[in-house]
Design a protein around this motif. Structure first.
Motif, PDB file in Angstrom:
ATOM      1  N   LEU A 100     -18.150  44.401 -13.426  1.00  0.00           N
ATOM      2  CA  LEU A 100     -16.925  43.914 -14.053  1.00  0.00           C
ATOM      3  C   LEU A 100     -17.030  43.955 -15.566  1.00  0.00           C
ATOM      4  O   LEU A 100     -16.099  44.397 -16.263  1.00  0.00           O
ATOM      5  N   LYS A 101     -18.185  43.525 -16.103  1.00  0.00           N
ATOM      6  CA  LYS A 101     -18.344  43.550 -17.555  1.00  0.00           C
ATOM      7  C   LYS A 101     -18.338  44.976 -18.095  1.00  0.00           C
ATOM      8  O   LYS A 101     -17.790  45.244 -19.164  1.00  0.00           O
ATOM      9  N   TYR A 144     -24.395  44.227 -20.113  1.00  0.00           N
ATOM     10  CA  TYR A 144     -23.447  44.563 -19.049  1.00  0.00           C
ATOM     11  C   TYR A 144     -24.156  44.509 -17.693  1.00  0.00           C
ATOM     12  O   TYR A 144     -24.345  45.524 -17.025  1.00  0.00           O
ATOM     13  N   ALA A 162     -16.762  47.519 -16.728  1.00  0.00           N
ATOM     14  CA  ALA A 162     -15.412  48.059 -16.575  1.00  0.00           C
ATOM     15  C   ALA A 162     -14.478  47.609 -17.697  1.00  0.00           C
ATOM     16  O   ALA A 162     -13.509  48.298 -18.006  1.00  0.00           O
ATOM     17  N   TYR A 163     -14.769  46.465 -18.306  1.00  0.00           N
ATOM     18  CA  TYR A 163     -13.932  45.975 -19.398  1.00  0.00           C
ATOM     19  C   TYR A 163     -13.910  46.935 -20.588  1.00  0.00           C
ATOM     20  O   TYR A 163     -12.942  46.989 -21.336  1.00  0.00           O
ATOM     21  N   ILE A 164     -14.981  47.700 -20.767  1.00  0.00           N
ATOM     22  CA  ILE A 164     -15.081  48.548 -21.949  1.00  0.00           C
ATOM     23  C   ILE A 164     -14.963  50.040 -21.644  1.00  0.00           C
ATOM     24  O   ILE A 164     -14.558  50.822 -22.501  1.00  0.00           O
ATOM     25  N   THR A 165     -15.265  50.461 -20.400  1.00  0.00           N
ATOM     26  CA  THR A 165     -15.349  51.891 -20.108  1.00  0.00           C
ATOM     27  C   THR A 165     -14.004  52.607 -20.183  1.00  0.00           C
ATOM     28  O   THR A 165     -13.967  53.811 -20.420  1.00  0.00           O
ATOM     29  N   LEU A 177     -10.995  47.927 -12.814  1.00  0.00           N
ATOM     30  CA  LEU A 177     -11.203  46.634 -13.463  1.00  0.00           C
ATOM     31  C   LEU A 177     -10.380  45.555 -12.778  1.00  0.00           C
ATOM     32  O   LEU A 177     -10.871  44.445 -12.524  1.00  0.00           O
ATOM     33  N   GLN A 193      -9.837  53.602 -14.241  1.00  0.00           N
ATOM     34  CA  GLN A 193     -10.821  52.589 -14.612  1.00  0.00           C
ATOM     35  C   GLN A 193     -10.169  51.232 -14.830  1.00  0.00           C
ATOM     36  O   GLN A 193     -10.774  50.196 -14.541  1.00  0.00           O
ATOM     37  N   LEU A 194      -8.928  51.240 -15.297  1.00  0.00           N
ATOM     38  CA  LEU A 194      -8.190  49.985 -15.390  1.00  0.00           C
ATOM     39  C   LEU A 194      -7.879  49.431 -13.997  1.00  0.00           C
ATOM     40  O   LEU A 194      -7.953  48.217 -13.767  1.00  0.00           O
ATOM     41  N   ALA A 200     -11.906  42.418 -10.696  1.00  0.00           N
ATOM     42  CA  ALA A 200     -11.610  41.062 -11.180  1.00  0.00           C
ATOM     43  C   ALA A 200     -10.917  40.216 -10.125  1.00  0.00           C
ATOM     44  O   ALA A 200     -10.972  38.984 -10.186  1.00  0.00           O
TER      45      ALA A 200
END
Length: 446
Positions: A265-266, A261, A268-271, A174, A170-171, A178
């Motif tokens: 992208l938004k 969200y 993915a920042y938290i998942t 992200l 997931q990173l 991005a």
């Protein structure tokens, strides 16, 4: 080069200190690397669905299906993968299982594009299931390397290093979103092609096969043990929750909190946060179980998971995003701890039997397969809940009910009976030098 080890006795302290520890650590490090990439490939579709914009014509329900399919295929493959370690050897099968990951990564890299049919996406998501089988074979392999007193730590560390692949993929997603943008899913999948080759080559150079694992009847024997099925039900609650939430969390955020969200992208920042925490604390669960027993730690974990799910339900009804995320982070953390503690129950449950080692390895495969099916149930629960009520509340209520059931099962099988057996042993005459299975289990559990 076969690299078979025929003399392996980790319970012998002299052997362990002089040779065993070094060989076991070397094999576990490589096992973690291969399992990590396997988990990442298995979890690819938790991120790839974020790339499927309007041009792909896939609705929310269709995306939940695409994340459920690899979970199911990976769960089914865990049993044959676990047996493959017994049949072909840990090193040999690690090489093969790693190279199989080239099939889903290469096919997804070249076939995902706007206009592709939904049936093609279904097939591609199914191929990612190859990565799900790696966990069972890795755990079965490493279980045989370590002495009883270190199995909780070793299995927790091995599994945690693999589980963290859910967060890492997931990173990676992200980073791709991005930089390259959501129009380039091929970049996402292409990153893993050279990594698969590297870990396969590393396994070929650094791992060994244990002859002790060559036992063809262990799986059938394990399937006849009641403990196998109670442990499997508990593992649905821990690992099933971890992998199910890991696959679905991004979609849940985008559907239930679309105003916060609106873009992939938004989301993915938290998942990645939940799977990361759940992976990092898994060895902690193993260590706690080594210290206090798998039963008490697992019981406390399920009570806390029910509490975490209740927090999510309250937050969902109140439309509180902060509380919602906090509740899910708690669920990931407690499921990670529970993953480690439930696996500790396996060697303990069969340690008094002369064939306990062979049964334990097979139970790891069975419990791993059934537990992974819990991830399918999580995605189905979300899909049906959002289809019928437009929110996830019905799914959260179902999760609470299952965690309560798991708490009751843990209490009945691994706490109450063990303590009753210990109390009975104190009040009766015990033949000197003889330790009954009930007393042995009680000593480990309480």
């Amino acid at each position: 080069m076969s690299r078979w080890i025929t003399d392996w006795n980790p319970e012998d302290e002299t052997f362990w200190q002089e040779r065993g520890r070094r060989v076991a650590l070397r094999n576990m490090i490589t096992s973690i690397a291969c399992e990590h990439i396997g988990f990442s490939v298995w979890s690819l579709w938790s991120v790839l669905v974020l790339f499927l914009g309007p041009a792909y014509h896939v609705d929310a329900a269709g995306k939940f299906t695409l994340t459920a399919i690899p979970t199911f295929i990976g769960a089914v493959l865990r049993l044959p993968y676990s047996y493959a370690v017994v049949r072909f050897g840990g090193r040999n099968w690690t090489i093969v299982s790693a190279l199989l990951l080239l099939i889903p990564t290469i096919s997804a890299t070249f076939l995902i594009h706007p206009g592709v049919s939904y049936s093609t996406l279904v097939v591609l998501s199914a191929l990612a299931g190859f990565g799900g089988g790696n966990f069972a074979s890795a755990m079965t392999n490493i279980n045989a390397y370590y002495p009883q007193r270190l199995k909780g730590w070793a299995l927790g560390l091995n599994a945690g290093g693999g589980n963290i692949g859910v967060a890492v993929v997931q990173l990676v997603g992200l980073l791709v979103l991005a930089t390259a943008g959501k129009g380039h899913p091929a970049v996402m999948t292409g990153v893993y092609i050279p990594l698969v080759v590297i870990v396969a080559a590393t396994a070929a150079l650094s791992m060994d096969n244990l002859a002790v694992q060559r036992d063809k009847g262990a799986l059938a024997l394990a399937a006849r043990q009641p403990q196998t099925w109670s442990i499997s039900l508990l593992y649905i609650g821990t690992f099933g929750s971890f992998i199910g939430f890991g696959f679905a969390f991004g979609q849940v955020l985008q559907v239930q909190f679309a105003h916060s969200y609106p873009t992939p992208l938004k989301a993915a920042y938290i998942t990645f946060l939940g799977p990361l925490i759940g992976s990092l604390v898994r060895p902690v669960g193993g260590r706690l179980a080594d210290r206090f027993g798998g039963g008490p730690v697992s019981f406390a974990t399920f009570v806390l998971m029910a509490g975490g799910a209740a927090v999510v339900l309250i937050a969902s009804s109140a439309k509180s995003l902060g509380l919602f995320i906090a509740g899910f982070v708690l669920l990931f953390a407690f499921s990670g701890i529970g993953n480690g503690s439930v696996y500790k129950l396996i060697p303990v449950a069969f340690r008094e039997r002369p064939d306990g080692e062979r049964i334990s390895g097979a139970v790891i495969g069975i419990a791993g397969a059934i537990g992974a099916l819990g991830g399918v149930l999580v995605n189905i629960a979300f899909r049906e809940s959002f289809l019928t009520t437009k929110n996830g509340d019905a799914a959260y209520i179902a999760f609470i009910a299952y965690y309560v059931l798991c708490s009751a099962l843990t209490w009945a099988v691994y706490l109450r009976k063990a303590r009753s057996a210990a109390a009975s042993a104190d009040e009766s005459t015990v033949t000197p030098g003889v330790v009954t299975p009930a007393v042995e289990a009680a000593a480990e559990a309480v």
